[in-house]
Design an enzyme around this catalytic site. Structure first.
Site, PDB file in Angstrom:
ATOM      1  N   LEU A 118      73.996   7.005  47.935  1.00 46.23           N
ATOM      2  CA  LEU A 118      74.912   6.523  46.882  1.00 46.23           C
ATOM      3  C   LEU A 118      74.204   5.489  46.017  1.00 46.23           C
ATOM      4  O   LEU A 118      74.818   4.585  45.472  1.00 46.23           O
ATOM      5  CB  LEU A 118      76.164   5.894  47.517  1.00 46.23           C
ATOM      6  CG  LEU A 118      77.236   6.865  48.032  1.00 46.23           C
ATOM      7  CD1 LEU A 118      78.411   6.074  48.612  1.00 46.23           C
ATOM      8  CD2 LEU A 118      77.735   7.825  46.941  1.00 46.23           C
ATOM      9  N   ARG A 136      55.719  15.127  42.432  1.00 43.46           N
ATOM     10  CA  ARG A 136      56.382  16.366  41.986  1.00 43.46           C
ATOM     11  C   ARG A 136      57.781  16.064  41.456  1.00 43.46           C
ATOM     12  O   ARG A 136      58.576  15.395  42.104  1.00 43.46           O
ATOM     13  CB  ARG A 136      56.433  17.382  43.135  1.00 43.46           C
ATOM     14  CG  ARG A 136      55.061  17.971  43.483  1.00 43.46           C
ATOM     15  CD  ARG A 136      55.124  18.946  44.635  1.00 43.46           C
ATOM     16  NE  ARG A 136      55.258  18.271  45.913  1.00 43.46           N
ATOM     17  CZ  ARG A 136      55.157  18.920  47.084  1.00 43.46           C
ATOM     18  NH1 ARG A 136      54.954  20.223  47.114  1.00 43.46           N
ATOM     19  NH2 ARG A 136      55.274  18.260  48.221  1.00 43.46           N
ATOM     20  N   CYS A 185      61.788  18.954  46.522  1.00 39.15           N
ATOM     21  CA  CYS A 185      62.884  19.699  47.145  1.00 39.15           C
ATOM     22  C   CYS A 185      64.190  19.725  46.349  1.00 39.15           C
ATOM     23  O   CYS A 185      64.639  20.806  45.969  1.00 39.15           O
ATOM     24  CB  CYS A 185      63.101  19.167  48.562  1.00 39.15           C
ATOM     25  SG  CYS A 185      61.706  19.599  49.605  1.00 39.15           S
ATOM     26  N   LYS A 201      70.325  24.737  54.886  1.00 38.86           N
ATOM     27  CA  LYS A 201      69.292  23.948  54.212  1.00 38.86           C
ATOM     28  C   LYS A 201      69.609  23.789  52.728  1.00 38.86           C
ATOM     29  O   LYS A 201      69.639  22.671  52.212  1.00 38.86           O
ATOM     30  CB  LYS A 201      67.925  24.618  54.392  1.00 38.86           C
ATOM     31  CG  LYS A 201      66.804  23.968  53.640  1.00 38.86           C
ATOM     32  CD  LYS A 201      66.505  22.560  54.126  1.00 38.86           C
ATOM     33  CE  LYS A 201      65.468  21.922  53.242  1.00 38.86           C
ATOM     34  NZ  LYS A 201      65.198  20.538  53.590  1.00 38.86           N
TER      35      LYS A 201
HETATM   36  C1  UDX Z   1      57.020  23.390  51.457  1.00 37.22           C
HETATM   37  C2  UDX Z   1      58.123  23.914  50.562  1.00 37.22           C
HETATM   38  O1  UDX Z   1      57.812  23.515  49.231  1.00 37.22           O
HETATM   39  C3  UDX Z   1      59.439  23.339  50.964  1.00 37.22           C
HETATM   40  O2  UDX Z   1      60.475  23.922  50.205  1.00 37.22           O
HETATM   41  C4  UDX Z   1      59.685  23.660  52.395  1.00 37.22           C
HETATM   42  O3  UDX Z   1      60.876  23.007  52.805  1.00 37.22           O
HETATM   43  C5  UDX Z   1      58.518  23.276  53.278  1.00 37.22           C
HETATM   44  O4  UDX Z   1      57.263  23.749  52.782  1.00 37.22           O
HETATM   45  P1  UDX Z   1      55.651  21.242  51.215  1.00 37.22           P
HETATM   46  O5  UDX Z   1      55.036  21.064  52.536  1.00 37.22           O
HETATM   47  O6  UDX Z   1      55.906  20.044  50.358  1.00 37.22           O
HETATM   48  O7  UDX Z   1      57.020  21.986  51.335  1.00 37.22           O
HETATM   49  O8  UDX Z   1      54.765  22.302  50.413  1.00 37.22           O
HETATM   50  P2  UDX Z   1      53.321  22.036  49.861  1.00 37.22           P
HETATM   51  O9  UDX Z   1      53.020  20.584  49.876  1.00 37.22           O
HETATM   52  O10 UDX Z   1      53.272  22.824  48.605  1.00 37.22           O
HETATM   53  O11 UDX Z   1      52.382  22.707  50.982  1.00 37.22           O
HETATM   54  C6  UDX Z   1      52.317  24.083  51.145  1.00 37.22           C
HETATM   55  C7  UDX Z   1      50.948  24.360  51.770  1.00 37.22           C
HETATM   56  O12 UDX Z   1      50.839  25.750  52.037  1.00 37.22           O
HETATM   57  C8  UDX Z   1      49.798  23.974  50.831  1.00 37.22           C
HETATM   58  O13 UDX Z   1      48.884  23.176  51.536  1.00 37.22           O
HETATM   59  C9  UDX Z   1      49.167  25.336  50.471  1.00 37.22           C
HETATM   60  O14 UDX Z   1      47.754  25.240  50.314  1.00 37.22           O
HETATM   61  C10 UDX Z   1      49.523  26.172  51.686  1.00 37.22           C
HETATM   62  N1  UDX Z   1      49.582  27.602  51.438  1.00 37.22           N
HETATM   63  C11 UDX Z   1      50.263  28.087  50.367  1.00 37.22           C
HETATM   64  C12 UDX Z   1      48.910  28.453  52.339  1.00 37.22           C
HETATM   65  O15 UDX Z   1      48.305  28.012  53.288  1.00 37.22           O
HETATM   66  N2  UDX Z   1      48.975  29.799  52.125  1.00 37.22           N
HETATM   67  C13 UDX Z   1      49.642  30.317  51.049  1.00 37.22           C
HETATM   68  O16 UDX Z   1      49.645  31.541  50.889  1.00 37.22           O
HETATM   69  C14 UDX Z   1      50.309  29.446  50.141  1.00 37.22           C
HETATM   70  C1  UDX Z   2      64.922  15.478  50.599  1.00 37.42           C
HETATM   71  C2  UDX Z   2      65.981  15.540  51.684  1.00 37.42           C
HETATM   72  O1  UDX Z   2      66.505  14.224  51.909  1.00 37.42           O
HETATM   73  C3  UDX Z   2      65.366  16.073  52.983  1.00 37.42           C
HETATM   74  O2  UDX Z   2      66.358  16.191  53.973  1.00 37.42           O
HETATM   75  C4  UDX Z   2      64.735  17.440  52.687  1.00 37.42           C
HETATM   76  O3  UDX Z   2      64.119  17.960  53.842  1.00 37.42           O
HETATM   77  C5  UDX Z   2      63.730  17.358  51.580  1.00 37.42           C
HETATM   78  O4  UDX Z   2      64.318  16.784  50.404  1.00 37.42           O
HETATM   79  P1  UDX Z   2      62.936  13.923  49.908  1.00 37.42           P
HETATM   80  O5  UDX Z   2      63.060  14.679  48.627  1.00 37.42           O
HETATM   81  O6  UDX Z   2      61.611  13.809  50.563  1.00 37.42           O
HETATM   82  O7  UDX Z   2      63.948  14.573  51.014  1.00 37.42           O
HETATM   83  O8  UDX Z   2      63.420  12.408  49.668  1.00 37.42           O
HETATM   84  P2  UDX Z   2      64.868  11.734  49.535  1.00 37.42           P
HETATM   85  O9  UDX Z   2      64.814  10.450  50.252  1.00 37.42           O
HETATM   86  O10 UDX Z   2      65.934  12.681  49.854  1.00 37.42           O
HETATM   87  O11 UDX Z   2      64.955  11.379  47.948  1.00 37.42           O
HETATM   88  C6  UDX Z   2      64.981  12.449  47.035  1.00 37.42           C
HETATM   89  C7  UDX Z   2      65.176  11.845  45.642  1.00 37.42           C
HETATM   90  O12 UDX Z   2      66.498  11.295  45.520  1.00 37.42           O
HETATM   91  C8  UDX Z   2      64.210  10.704  45.314  1.00 37.42           C
HETATM   92  O13 UDX Z   2      63.757  10.850  43.971  1.00 37.42           O
HETATM   93  C9  UDX Z   2      65.062   9.446  45.444  1.00 37.42           C
HETATM   94  O14 UDX Z   2      64.635   8.419  44.555  1.00 37.42           O
HETATM   95  C10 UDX Z   2      66.431   9.966  45.012  1.00 37.42           C
HETATM   96  N1  UDX Z   2      67.546   9.221  45.585  1.00 37.42           N
HETATM   97  C11 UDX Z   2      67.751   9.236  46.933  1.00 37.42           C
HETATM   98  C12 UDX Z   2      68.411   8.533  44.729  1.00 37.42           C
HETATM   99  O15 UDX Z   2      68.207   8.525  43.510  1.00 37.42           O
HETATM  100  N2  UDX Z   2      69.468   7.868  45.253  1.00 37.42           N
HETATM  101  C13 UDX Z   2      69.716   7.857  46.617  1.00 37.42           C
HETATM  102  O16 UDX Z   2      70.683   7.221  47.046  1.00 37.42           O
HETATM  103  C14 UDX Z   2      68.819   8.551  47.477  1.00 37.42           C
END
Ligand code: UDX
Ligand code: UDX
Length: 430
Positions: free
Chosen positions: A249, A326, A259, A203
């Site tokens: 790209l 974020r 992330c 990952k």
């Molecule tokens: C999260 C991580 O940030 C990411 O790195 C991972 O790949 C997948 O989980 P995301 O779903 O975007 O991604 O996180 P976030 O949107 O912050 O949601 C986390 C949830 O967990 C929130 O709704 C928060 O309220 C909840 N949470 C957090 C609990 O239920 N219990 C806790 O103790 C802490």
């Molecule tokens: C990413 C990973 O793609 C996914 O596999 C992982 O589980 C979580 O993180 P995400 O961050 O939701 O997903 O979106 P993604 O489409 O990957 O774009 C990430 C950032 O890169 C965005 O800000 C996007 O604008 C930027 N980006 C993406 C570029 O600037 N150029 C590109 O060609 C592709």
């Protein structure tokens, strides 16, 4: 199969709804009572295309449930996914306090054999700690820990879940492997089975590689700009090589989101803690941070002094088709503009509700044309489809000066020049 998802954020909610759609009985847990209350009332706390219908349909058909009680979810489930947030600490380490809290809580409520699965992105060897803390809190019940990282992209998360390139399973027992293979069987996707450490690294390494690809093309774009080359053509020519591939790209204002920034930082810290130095990823970060500055410099170059100027910003979400802001490039850019005394007007189709609380001094507008009205320059930061279809003749009349800085290369430089715009984009000749 009866499963529980702890953490109902972007990843937990999408995964839970999709597992339910596949016929499982899914209990989604969150410690945010408001979020759970909204979900039981059919209010979806995040924007993700298709998610609202998926959640409502599975909730109605009693395959999807929401609760704040980890106890209830653990006791009724065989597989328990941990999908709580793993945000960055100031030093770049992943903050694992929620993983620890939830692991302890799961352990205390296990009433029979469970597979406890890390879905959140965690540093390698987190599973060792999860196992240790669970044994400390429950030495009576047999359980397995596993790693099943997610690769969902926001804006296409449901499709990414239902049609994955691969499923990664880090397991330590046949029992856990068989359960998880059975759970994912309906997706008919390739499954990589490995040990837990390897799954955890897959990952971080995947996200870091994708971020590196983006910073690489942005660095090349900056060279293109100096010599009159066209980065879009360079990327096209590179991407046709199947060893490189055409995705990720796209040059522009850089990557954001919950992330890439977090996972690149975490991977650098993992290397440092092992006595290494991940210089390549440090450079990836530096190039990415510089992209925001590059767009800011283009605005300065077009307007000189920014104090008391009005800058229109189109797009705040870190990418199109999401409301997630974020680490969005727009936030850094807007703060740089405001530090110079500029007045910023902005519009985003989905992200303004989230943005208002962290950008109090921005004038949020109800559409792109209101942003352009009276602005000294217009800046494109997120490539929403709606911006690609703008009536540019109307925009030209509304702007105080015909200046457009395109941070996502959504317009054609030749056409913009013919229309009389002073147009600047990333890595392309003006
Ligand atoms: C999260 C991580 O940030 C990411 O790195 C991972 O790949 C997948 O989980 P995301 O779903 O975007 O991604 O996180 P976030 O949107 O912050 O949601 C986390 C949830 O967990 C929130 O709704 C928060 O309220 C909840 N949470 C957090 C609990 O239920 N219990 C806790 O103790 C802490
Ligand atoms: C990413 C990973 O793609 C996914 O596999 C992982 O589980 C979580 O993180 P995400 O961050 O939701 O997903 O979106 P993604 O489409 O990957 O774009 C990430 C950032 O890169 C965005 O800000 C996007 O604008 C930027 N980006 C993406 C570029 O600037 N150029 C590109 O060609 C592709």
């Amino acid at each position: 199969m009866n499963i529980a998802i702890i953490g109902t954020g972007y990843v937990g909610l999408v995964s839970g709804a999709c597992f339910a759609e596949l016929g499982n009985k899914v209990i989604c847990v969150d410690n945010n009572e408001g979020k759970i209350k909204d979900l039981t009332n059919g209010i979806i706390p995040i924007y993700e295309p298709g998610l609202e219908q998926l959640v409502k349909r599975n909730y109605r058909q009693k395959r999807l449930f929401f609760t704040t009680s980890i106890k209830e979810a653990v006791m009724k489930s065989k597989v328990i996914f941990i999908a709580v947030g793993t945000p960055s600490k100031d030093n770049g380490d992943a903050n694992l306090r929620y993983i620890e809290e939830v692991s302890r809580s799961i352990a205390c409520h296990m009433n029979n054999y469970k597979v406890v699965v890390e879905k959140s992105t965690v540093p390698v060897e987190t599973n060792t700690w999860v196992k240790y803390i669970m044994k400390l809190n429950n030495h009576k019940v047999d359980f397995d820990v596993a790693s099943n990282p997610e690769f969902l992209k926001e804006g296409s998360a449901i499709d990414d879940f239902m049609h994955p390139d691969r499923i990664v399973l880090g397991v330590e027992s046949e029992k856990a492997k068989n359960l998880l293979v059975k759970l994912y069987e309906p997706l008919k996707a390739p499954i990589v089975v490995t040990n837990i450490q390897s799954a955890e690294i897959i990952k971080h390494a995947s996200n870091s590689f994708l971020a590196a690809k983006i910073s690489f093309i942005n660095a090349v774009a900056n060279i293109c700009e100096q010599v009159g080359a066209d980065i879009e053509k360079v990327a096209e020519g590179m991407g046709m090589d199947t060893r490189i591939g055409k995705s990720f790209l796209k040059a522009g204002v850089g990557y954001g989101g919950s992330c890439f920034p977090k996972d690149v930082k975490a991977f650098i810290r993992i290397a440092e803690k092992l006595g290494g130095e991940f210089g390549l990823l440090k450079e990836v970060e530096k190039i990415n941070e510089n992209q925001r500055k590059l767009i800011f410099n283009k605005i300065e170059k077009a307007l000189w002094i920014l104090n008391a100027k009005t800058i229109g910003v189109l797009g705040i979400a870190f990418k199109p088709n999401t409301d997630d802001i974020r680490s969005a490039s727009a936030i850094d850019l807007i703060k740089m503009l405001q530090d110079e005394g500029a007045h910023v007007k902005a519009y985003d189709p989905k992200a303004m509700d989230h943005a208002r609380s962290i950008l109090p001094n921005v004038e949020f507008c109800k559409n792109p044309y209101h942003v352009a009205k009276g602005a000294d320059a217009l800046v494109i930061v997120t490539e929403w489809d709606e911006f690609k279809k703008l009536n540019l003749s109307k925009i030209k009349k509304l702007l105080k000066h015909k200046i457009i800085i395109d941070g996502r290369n959504i317009f054609d430089p030749k056409k913009m020049k013919q229309m009389g715009f002073r147009y600047s984009s990333v890595g392309r000749p003006v």
